[in-house]
Design a protein around this motif. Sequence first.
Motif, PDB file in Angstrom:
ATOM      1  N   TYR A 187       0.810  -1.213   0.000  1.00  0.00           N
ATOM      2  CA  TYR A 187       0.000   0.000   0.000  1.00  0.00           C
ATOM      3  C   TYR A 187       0.848   1.270   0.000  1.00  0.00           C
ATOM      4  O   TYR A 187       0.344   2.357  -0.250  1.00  0.00           O
ATOM      5  N   LEU A 188       2.169   1.189   0.275  1.00  0.00           N
ATOM      6  CA  LEU A 188       2.977   2.400   0.413  1.00  0.00           C
ATOM      7  C   LEU A 188       2.986   3.262  -0.860  1.00  0.00           C
ATOM      8  O   LEU A 188       2.793   4.480  -0.765  1.00  0.00           O
ATOM      9  N   PRO A 189       3.214   2.714  -2.065  1.00  0.00           N
ATOM     10  CA  PRO A 189       3.131   3.570  -3.259  1.00  0.00           C
ATOM     11  C   PRO A 189       1.792   4.281  -3.381  1.00  0.00           C
ATOM     12  O   PRO A 189       1.739   5.466  -3.735  1.00  0.00           O
ATOM     13  N   ARG A 190       0.701   3.592  -3.083  1.00  0.00           N
ATOM     14  CA  ARG A 190      -0.624   4.227  -3.127  1.00  0.00           C
ATOM     15  C   ARG A 190      -0.720   5.350  -2.103  1.00  0.00           C
ATOM     16  O   ARG A 190      -1.271   6.418  -2.378  1.00  0.00           O
ATOM     17  N   LYS A 191      -0.165   5.102  -0.936  1.00  0.00           N
ATOM     18  CA  LYS A 191      -0.182   6.112   0.124  1.00  0.00           C
ATOM     19  C   LYS A 191       0.634   7.334  -0.288  1.00  0.00           C
ATOM     20  O   LYS A 191       0.224   8.481  -0.054  1.00  0.00           O
ATOM     21  N   LEU A 192       1.778   7.107  -0.950  1.00  0.00           N
ATOM     22  CA  LEU A 192       2.622   8.221  -1.380  1.00  0.00           C
ATOM     23  C   LEU A 192       1.981   8.997  -2.524  1.00  0.00           C
ATOM     24  O   LEU A 192       2.117  10.221  -2.604  1.00  0.00           O
ATOM     25  N   LYS A 193       1.284   8.314  -3.418  1.00  0.00           N
ATOM     26  CA  LYS A 193       0.557   9.019  -4.486  1.00  0.00           C
ATOM     27  C   LYS A 193      -0.524   9.916  -3.888  1.00  0.00           C
ATOM     28  O   LYS A 193      -0.737  11.046  -4.349  1.00  0.00           O
ATOM     29  N   LYS A 194      -1.203   9.406  -2.871  1.00  0.00           N
ATOM     30  CA  LYS A 194      -2.209  10.224  -2.180  1.00  0.00           C
ATOM     31  C   LYS A 194      -1.543  11.430  -1.537  1.00  0.00           C
ATOM     32  O   LYS A 194      -2.095  12.541  -1.538  1.00  0.00           O
ATOM     33  N   ARG A 195      -0.329  11.228  -1.037  1.00  0.00           N
ATOM     34  CA  ARG A 195       0.421  12.322  -0.415  1.00  0.00           C
ATOM     35  C   ARG A 195       0.792  13.391  -1.444  1.00  0.00           C
ATOM     36  O   ARG A 195       0.868  14.582  -1.101  1.00  0.00           O
ATOM     37  N   ASN A 196       1.010  12.986  -2.699  1.00  0.00           N
ATOM     38  CA  ASN A 196       1.271  13.965  -3.763  1.00  0.00           C
ATOM     39  C   ASN A 196       0.166  15.019  -3.809  1.00  0.00           C
ATOM     40  O   ASN A 196       0.436  16.227  -3.858  1.00  0.00           O
ATOM     41  N   THR A 197      -1.077  14.539  -3.803  1.00  0.00           N
ATOM     42  CA  THR A 197      -2.218  15.447  -3.890  1.00  0.00           C
ATOM     43  C   THR A 197      -2.406  16.231  -2.598  1.00  0.00           C
ATOM     44  O   THR A 197      -2.701  17.433  -2.618  1.00  0.00           O
ATOM     45  N   GLU A 198      -2.212  15.562  -1.464  1.00  0.00           N
ATOM     46  CA  GLU A 198      -2.357  16.244  -0.176  1.00  0.00           C
ATOM     47  C   GLU A 198      -1.360  17.396  -0.055  1.00  0.00           C
ATOM     48  O   GLU A 198      -1.714  18.492   0.403  1.00  0.00           O
ATOM     49  N   LYS A 199      -0.120  17.158  -0.489  1.00  0.00           N
ATOM     50  CA  LYS A 199       0.897  18.202  -0.425  1.00  0.00           C
ATOM     51  C   LYS A 199       0.553  19.360  -1.362  1.00  0.00           C
ATOM     52  O   LYS A 199       0.769  20.539  -1.026  1.00  0.00           O
ATOM     53  N   THR A 200       0.006  19.036  -2.526  1.00  0.00           N
ATOM     54  CA  THR A 200      -0.408  20.087  -3.455  1.00  0.00           C
ATOM     55  C   THR A 200      -1.469  20.981  -2.818  1.00  0.00           C
ATOM     56  O   THR A 200      -1.409  22.214  -2.928  1.00  0.00           O
ATOM     57  N   ILE A 201      -2.424  20.370  -2.144  1.00  0.00           N
ATOM     58  CA  ILE A 201      -3.476  21.148  -1.477  1.00  0.00           C
ATOM     59  C   ILE A 201      -2.879  22.021  -0.371  1.00  0.00           C
ATOM     60  O   ILE A 201      -3.275  23.183  -0.200  1.00  0.00           O
ATOM     61  N   GLU A 202      -1.892  21.477   0.350  1.00  0.00           N
ATOM     62  CA  GLU A 202      -1.222  22.283   1.387  1.00  0.00           C
ATOM     63  C   GLU A 202      -0.556  23.512   0.759  1.00  0.00           C
ATOM     64  O   GLU A 202      -0.667  24.631   1.284  1.00  0.00           O
ATOM     65  N   LEU A 203       0.120  23.315  -0.364  1.00  0.00           N
ATOM     66  CA  LEU A 203       0.798  24.429  -1.039  1.00  0.00           C
ATOM     67  C   LEU A 203      -0.207  25.423  -1.613  1.00  0.00           C
ATOM     68  O   LEU A 203       0.038  26.638  -1.621  1.00  0.00           O
ATOM     69  N   LEU A 204      -1.326  24.917  -2.098  1.00  0.00           N
ATOM     70  CA  LEU A 204      -2.379  25.816  -2.581  1.00  0.00           C
ATOM     71  C   LEU A 204      -2.878  26.713  -1.452  1.00  0.00           C
ATOM     72  O   LEU A 204      -3.072  27.920  -1.629  1.00  0.00           O
ATOM     73  N   LYS A 205      -3.064  26.135  -0.295  1.00  0.00           N
ATOM     74  CA  LYS A 205      -3.553  26.900   0.852  1.00  0.00           C
ATOM     75  C   LYS A 205      -2.523  27.927   1.328  1.00  0.00           C
ATOM     76  O   LYS A 205      -2.882  29.015   1.781  1.00  0.00           O
ATOM     77  N   GLU A 206      -1.248  27.595   1.208  1.00  0.00           N
ATOM     78  CA  GLU A 206      -0.196  28.524   1.639  1.00  0.00           C
ATOM     79  C   GLU A 206      -0.066  29.716   0.700  1.00  0.00           C
ATOM     80  O   GLU A 206       0.430  30.777   1.092  1.00  0.00           O
ATOM     81  N   GLN A 207      -0.461  29.523  -0.581  1.00  0.00           N
ATOM     82  CA  GLN A 207      -0.506  30.619  -1.556  1.00  0.00           C
ATOM     83  C   GLN A 207       0.863  31.231  -1.885  1.00  0.00           C
ATOM     84  O   GLN A 207       0.947  32.369  -2.350  1.00  0.00           O
ATOM     85  N   GLN A 208       1.943  30.482  -1.690  1.00  0.00           N
ATOM     86  CA  GLN A 208       3.278  31.004  -1.956  1.00  0.00           C
ATOM     87  C   GLN A 208       3.721  30.683  -3.395  1.00  0.00           C
ATOM     88  O   GLN A 208       4.809  30.139  -3.623  1.00  0.00           O
TER      89      GLN A 208
END
Length: 379
Positions: free
Chosen positions: A77-98
Amino acid sequence: MIKILFDPQTFNDQKFGGISRYYTELFTQFKAVKEVQIDCPLFYTDNIHYQESCFFEDSFQNKQQFLIRFSKIIRPYLPRKLKKRNTEKTIELLKEQQFDLFIPTYYDPYFIAHLKDKPFVLTVHDMIHELFPHYFGNDLTTVPNKKLLIEKATKIIAVSENTKKDILSYYPQTDPSKIEVVYLAHSIKPESSTATELPKKYVLFVGNRSLYKNFDFFLKAMAPALKLHPDTHLLCAGGNAFTAAELQLIASLDIEAQVVQQNFRDEELSAYYKQALFFVFPSEYEGFGIPVLESMACGCPVILANHSSFPEVAGDAGVYFELNNHDDLTTKINMLLNEPEQRTAYRLKGMAQLKKFSWKKTAAESLAVYKKVLFPKKH
């Protein structure tokens, strides 16, 4: 400094293909531009284009490759978990607006809720789902998602004038000035072809054979030419083994001995083009058609239909047939089989046409579009 945030969705979904190749090539070109800083959160991807790029060496995935390989055995499941993290990190960066500009790499609109006032530029590669809905009956999201993003995008990049025309045909409320045309390029390396076992004389077909790729039509047009030239083969490169229906059609046309399918590694593809008599691309529609440029780069003449984006890409270097006209395609195939001087002439035309396209040019024109969004008063 222009800070551009790319989302990872195409690298989550695509192991290889034109869209992920396009963004990987943009990343590579932008890395050499001092005024541009790019970010694309990727903790893990199966995408071979990214894994072969200059960005992979310093990536989390490369640095943790032993852990990831081990986890595929023990904890798959780790690759699937890391792919999900790709999107989660993108959302974090979107919220930071930098960042200054956001680039979605496909049509999932998840980012809209987090974008706030930041602009985004959407690249539309084709309108296949809208033109051929009967091929995509189970896909209920691509068309409405694309429509939403076309409406909301600050600017749209279309990969050909024909794609721009198709966007305006299906979404006539779109302001034409919102759409900029930026051509793609090819990534094939003709000089790096590796030795592989190929027929002595063959006509080439490359890649996927299903749906709008028009393979069955091509087989029916190719059969009479093969019977006139018993020493010539049709080589289908890639696309995996023939289906039962394809084998039945080949048998009914009585050309089993002359039709071959072989899968290939990326580094072998140029050898397939270089040793072919010519390449036939019978597709009903392409937003751009990178294989046309790949073929020309390897000195391989091209037969293709005179429609969609093909005349833009091939120019006068293409041998054109009327779409879905068996007899016309058979005539063009026989012409190139019978006249080596014509193959030479179109090979030279192809090399000249190829000079109009490069990833450096694609990146420069894309950056010009981004600057129009960010600095409208200067443009």
